[in-house]
Design a protein around this motif. Sequence first.
Motif, short mmCIF file in Angstrom:
data_model
loop_
_atom_site.label_atom_id
_atom_site.label_comp_id
_atom_site.label_asym_id
_atom_site.label_seq_id
_atom_site.Cartn_x
_atom_site.Cartn_y
_atom_site.Cartn_z
N ALA A 275 0.84 -1.20 0.00
CA ALA A 275 0.00 0.00 0.00
C ALA A 275 0.87 1.25 0.00
N THR A 276 0.30 2.34 -0.49
CA THR A 276 1.00 3.63 -0.56
C THR A 276 0.53 4.54 0.56
N LEU A 277 1.47 5.21 1.22
CA LEU A 277 1.14 6.24 2.19
C LEU A 277 1.36 7.60 1.54
N TRP A 278 0.27 8.35 1.35
CA TRP A 278 0.36 9.73 0.86
C TRP A 278 0.34 10.65 2.08
N ARG A 279 1.38 11.44 2.27
CA ARG A 279 1.49 12.29 3.45
C ARG A 279 1.52 13.76 3.03
N GLU A 280 0.71 14.55 3.70
CA GLU A 280 0.66 15.99 3.41
C GLU A 280 2.01 16.62 3.77
N PRO A 281 2.60 17.38 2.86
CA PRO A 281 3.88 18.03 3.17
C PRO A 281 3.71 19.04 4.30
N SER A 282 4.69 19.12 5.16
CA SER A 282 4.61 20.04 6.30
C SER A 282 4.77 21.48 5.83
N ASN A 283 3.93 22.35 6.41
CA ASN A 283 4.00 23.80 6.16
C ASN A 283 3.90 24.18 4.68
N TRP A 284 3.23 23.36 3.89
CA TRP A 284 3.16 23.66 2.46
C TRP A 284 2.30 24.91 2.17
N LEU A 285 1.29 25.16 3.00
CA LEU A 285 0.45 26.34 2.78
C LEU A 285 1.24 27.63 2.97
N GLU A 286 2.11 27.62 4.00
CA GLU A 286 2.95 28.79 4.24
C GLU A 286 3.96 28.97 3.09
N THR A 287 4.48 27.86 2.61
CA THR A 287 5.48 27.92 1.54
C THR A 287 4.89 28.48 0.25
N THR A 288 3.68 28.02 -0.09
CA THR A 288 3.04 28.47 -1.33
C THR A 288 2.19 29.71 -1.13
N GLN A 289 2.07 30.17 0.13
CA GLN A 289 1.22 31.31 0.49
C GLN A 289 -0.23 31.06 0.09
N GLY A 290 -0.62 29.79 0.11
CA GLY A 290 -2.00 29.40 -0.15
C GLY A 290 -2.47 29.62 -1.57
N ARG A 291 -1.56 29.79 -2.52
CA ARG A 291 -1.96 30.11 -3.88
C ARG A 291 -1.37 29.15 -4.91
N GLY A 292 -1.08 27.97 -4.50
CA GLY A 292 -0.54 27.00 -5.44
C GLY A 292 -1.01 25.61 -5.11
N PHE A 293 -0.36 24.65 -5.71
CA PHE A 293 -0.68 23.26 -5.38
C PHE A 293 0.63 22.48 -5.29
N LEU A 294 0.56 21.42 -4.52
CA LEU A 294 1.75 20.63 -4.26
C LEU A 294 1.34 19.18 -4.13
N SER A 295 2.16 18.28 -4.63
CA SER A 295 1.86 16.86 -4.51
C SER A 295 2.10 16.38 -3.08
N TYR A 296 1.30 15.42 -2.65
CA TYR A 296 1.58 14.75 -1.39
C TYR A 296 2.95 14.08 -1.47
N GLU A 297 3.56 13.85 -0.32
CA GLU A 297 4.75 13.01 -0.26
C GLU A 297 4.30 11.55 -0.41
N ARG A 298 4.93 10.84 -1.30
CA ARG A 298 4.54 9.45 -1.58
C ARG A 298 5.56 8.50 -0.95
N LEU A 299 5.11 7.73 0.04
CA LEU A 299 6.00 6.82 0.76
C LEU A 299 5.63 5.38 0.45
N GLN A 300 6.62 4.61 0.02
CA GLN A 300 6.43 3.20 -0.28
C GLN A 300 7.06 2.34 0.80
N GLY A 301 6.69 1.07 0.81
CA GLY A 301 7.23 0.18 1.82
C GLY A 301 6.43 0.24 3.11
N PRO A 302 6.70 -0.63 4.07
CA PRO A 302 5.95 -0.66 5.33
C PRO A 302 6.04 0.68 6.06
#
Length: 455
Positions: A275-302
Amino acid sequence: MDFTEIYKQSGNLASFSPGAHFILNVVENTLIVRRTDTLQITRTWTITAPSSTASILSNSKSIPPEGWISHAGWSCDSEYLLAASAKKGIVEVFKLRDENWNARIEAGVEGLLKAEWAPDGRHILCFSQWGLRVTIWSLVTGNATYIQFPIHPDRGYAFRSDSRYFILAERHRSKDAMGVYDTTDCYKLVRHFPVPTSNLSSLALSPTGNHIAIWEGVLEYKLHILSLAGDVQGTFSPKPNPGFGVRNAAWHPTGMFLAVAGWDDKLSSKIPAGATLWREPSNWLETTQGRGFLSYERLQGPQTISLQRTDPTKPNPKSGAVQLEWNKTGTLLLVRFENCPTVVHLYDFPASSDPFVPRLRCVFQHSKPVLHAQWNPVRKGSLALCTGSGSIYTWSDEWIGENGVEEDMAECIGVPANTKFETRSIKWAPDGKGLVLLDKEVFCCAFEVEDDAES
């Protein structure tokens, strides 16, 4: 995605019309209709006077916020709209193409708890207070049909998929019963039978309309499958340790089987390697100033996720599956567990021709608790959710990668608002091409950009 300006709303009452050409929203006692393409106001109506009974019972000359419009909605053909105030005991009905046409329903001493459209768009269901009755009003004849003692005004009734029959859970002489009513014959009683529950919690009608699932309250884990004739087809109770009762149940879109989840916390914190774990990037809203989009972090393996411990000795423990929902084709099942509020699980289900081996497909992990998640009503693999932040989150398995093969894509999308906006609820347009995003007192819309959808 393209976002509209932000508009005022009350009571989270904002939704697309069935044809997705208009959007209604409520501001206190005013019902507003806008065009979807321009967001320009097309119609407005205001509700002021309460019913005569509500006026007598109320000592106040002014209506407080709880007396504003509490329910609003479109008829199935977008011809009519209803706006109800439970506190005032009234339902007003308007016609979109005739601003002067109006119908009014006034509740009596039994009061009004909620009002909604029947599937035919020409009858309105009004549930009274204290479980006294449900009244079905006809816009065609002006007549009403009364059904006594409904158990639950929110989860104790259903219409068959062809809208022919109305099924209602009732309580007569302290015993649970089920009524089946013919919608084509003025809601005439077709069949009435007792059911094998002592404290019916909810019901779910199968997509084929042949079977009803009913289950007990929180203290007893027992679910029954009944035919529309009232015959018990089967009973499910996990052995040897049933634990707490059923919290949610959802029929597969084909009606072949039923997903059932209880109030227990039987959930593993370990995510398997497949299974894949999609994790929200930390502080991404502050980084993009709420005006962009960013992919989740994709983690493989247990991987592992954190689970909250539930204290069953305290009232209203946060446990069990708070949401259980199939996608359009029944190939994916979304589950949200209350003891891990920041996480959403997606399970793969095989086609009817393949071996029945469901598996965990992916998990979405966020920094804040998920408040709402909803499948696209048209596309089989498209999901949107929100966490009360200035963003929305989407997942799709229809993204075309560089090698021309469909891939999964999960994105965090900021809402470009000039003022603080926190997405607390979402509603898809019926055509699946747009979303209504709701904050406490405002809303905006988001629409897919055609070029992005085809990428």
